[in-house]
Structures are given as C-alpha cells and as structure tokens.
Scaffold this motif. Sequence first.
Motif, PDB file in Angstrom:
ATOM      1  N   THR A 169       0.824  -1.205   0.000  1.00  0.00           N
ATOM      2  CA  THR A 169       0.000   0.000   0.000  1.00  0.00           C
ATOM      3  C   THR A 169       0.860   1.257   0.000  1.00  0.00           C
ATOM      4  O   THR A 169       0.565   2.216  -0.720  1.00  0.00           O
ATOM      5  N   HIS A 194      -5.081   0.323  -1.966  1.00  0.00           N
ATOM      6  CA  HIS A 194      -5.646   0.847  -0.724  1.00  0.00           C
ATOM      7  C   HIS A 194      -5.920  -0.311   0.222  1.00  0.00           C
ATOM      8  O   HIS A 194      -6.607  -1.275  -0.138  1.00  0.00           O
ATOM      9  N   GLN A 241      -5.288  -3.776  -1.181  1.00  0.00           N
ATOM     10  CA  GLN A 241      -6.023  -4.243  -2.353  1.00  0.00           C
ATOM     11  C   GLN A 241      -5.908  -3.230  -3.492  1.00  0.00           C
ATOM     12  O   GLN A 241      -5.988  -2.016  -3.274  1.00  0.00           O
ATOM     13  N   GLU A 258      -7.180  -1.000  -6.248  1.00  0.00           N
ATOM     14  CA  GLU A 258      -8.465  -0.359  -6.506  1.00  0.00           C
ATOM     15  C   GLU A 258      -8.533   0.285  -7.883  1.00  0.00           C
ATOM     16  O   GLU A 258      -9.627   0.504  -8.395  1.00  0.00           O
ATOM     17  N   ASN A 259      -7.387   0.596  -8.476  1.00  0.00           N
ATOM     18  CA  ASN A 259      -7.376   1.226  -9.802  1.00  0.00           C
ATOM     19  C   ASN A 259      -6.443   0.424 -10.697  1.00  0.00           C
ATOM     20  O   ASN A 259      -5.217   0.556 -10.604  1.00  0.00           O
ATOM     21  N   TRP A 260      -7.002  -0.399 -11.567  1.00  0.00           N
ATOM     22  CA  TRP A 260      -6.179  -1.304 -12.368  1.00  0.00           C
ATOM     23  C   TRP A 260      -5.455  -0.591 -13.502  1.00  0.00           C
ATOM     24  O   TRP A 260      -4.355  -0.985 -13.877  1.00  0.00           O
ATOM     25  N   THR A 312      -7.168 -11.423  -0.554  1.00  0.00           N
ATOM     26  CA  THR A 312      -7.375 -10.850  -1.879  1.00  0.00           C
ATOM     27  C   THR A 312      -8.357 -11.718  -2.663  1.00  0.00           C
ATOM     28  O   THR A 312      -8.242 -12.942  -2.681  1.00  0.00           O
ATOM     29  N   SER A 367      -9.007 -10.432  -8.433  1.00  0.00           N
ATOM     30  CA  SER A 367      -7.816  -9.591  -8.464  1.00  0.00           C
ATOM     31  C   SER A 367      -6.641 -10.337  -9.077  1.00  0.00           C
ATOM     32  O   SER A 367      -5.875  -9.783  -9.873  1.00  0.00           O
TER      33      SER A 367
END
Length: 225
Positions: free
Chosen positions: A15, A91, A94, A96-98, A130, A134
């Motif tokens: 993160t 975040h 994980q 969050e924005n690929w 996860t 993902s």
Amino acid sequence: MDAASRPAVVIDNGTGYTKMGFSGNVEPSFIIPTVVAVNDSFLNQSRSSNKANWLAQYSAGVMADLDFFIGEDALARSRSSSTYNLSYPIHEGQVENWDTMERFWQQCIFNYLRCDPEDHYFLLTESPLTAPESREYTGEIMFETFNVPGLYIAVQPVLALAAGYTTSKCEMTGVVVDVGDGATHVVPVAEGYVIGNSIKSIPISGKDVTLFIQQLMKVLSLLFF
C-alpha cells in the motif's frame, strides 16, 4: 538464452511502498512509494492506445518521455506542477485502480529494472484475503500487456515466513503478523499453505500509528513549548 536461464523479476507491491529487484539478490534493487502522477491530458487516452504507445516507445528507447511518473518522481512532479494528479492504486492492501496499477508496473519494468518482460519469469505478491478476481486481473495484465513467459503470485506473509526457513517447504509452519502501511493481518501458515478461514484482519496499520505519533508530538509540543 531463454527465461529459465535468467533471474526472475520480483515485485512486491504494498500500500505504501513497492520493493522490486531480481531473484538471487540479497536486497531489492529499488524501494519506491506506490504512487503514480499522471498528466491530465494523458488520462484521456484509452487503455488500448496506452499499451500500443508503451510498446512502440519502448522499442524506440524513449520510455522516459511518457507523461506519467511513479514513486519519488511522482511526488516531486505533483509538487512542481498542478497539471499532475497523484493516484494511489493500492488501498489497504487491495488494488483499486487497475489502469493506474498497469502504468505503475510498466514504469517498474521498463524504467527502473530496465528489462524486457518477455525474457524473465515474474514473481508478484498479493495481500491476504485478496479476491480471486484480483489475481485474474493481474494475470491478464502480465500475460496480455507485457507478454511475460511465466507468472507466480505469492501471498506476502508466506514469503516472509519462507525467508526465515532453510528447510523444505513442507516443514514451513507458523503464524505471521504482517503489519503494513495500509493493512495488518494475522496469517496462520501450515506446511507452506495459508489457512484462509483463520486469517484475521486488524483495522490498524503502520499509517495509523504514524499519524497517531504525529498528533501526539503536536500535543506535547503545545504543552511544553
């Protein structure tokens, strides 16, 4: 020379920070913040055109001209120019924005490690708990965008436990308390495998501790100075 005869690329995305390098090395080659600074005009391009642009510019040897930056360069660019927006793709462990994560990996591979992804196997990491989707997204990006010949995605606490073992994998058993910048997990591992239904997530991370200490120091400075 095939990929099996070359060291594998290891990228540990956290993160707060990302560690990257090659297998066989004692330490990571680079440790950088997991952040991307993207120019507003660059955000309007489609993902498919980005991919074609990356590969074309990489072949021409001008990857540094791409209009987005990662790590310390991203933070410096956002401070010096208002046209760049900071994006944190991960975040609480994980993704969050690929799209941003794909750009981040692109810069890690081409501008930092300076390797051809088609010539190396890749080891990536993921946080406990996860979702399987993902992992599928990660595989899609690595195989379809970067054409890697092989990919292994490992759970971060398992690798941390493995680092302290010199015996075989079947004897690797223990409990890992993984305190990261954005998430904390208690992960039981039995013979090299995570016991998924026993993982505990704690809503206190390194960032929370840092903010608490900063606030405490501010209060103390007001009281004594």
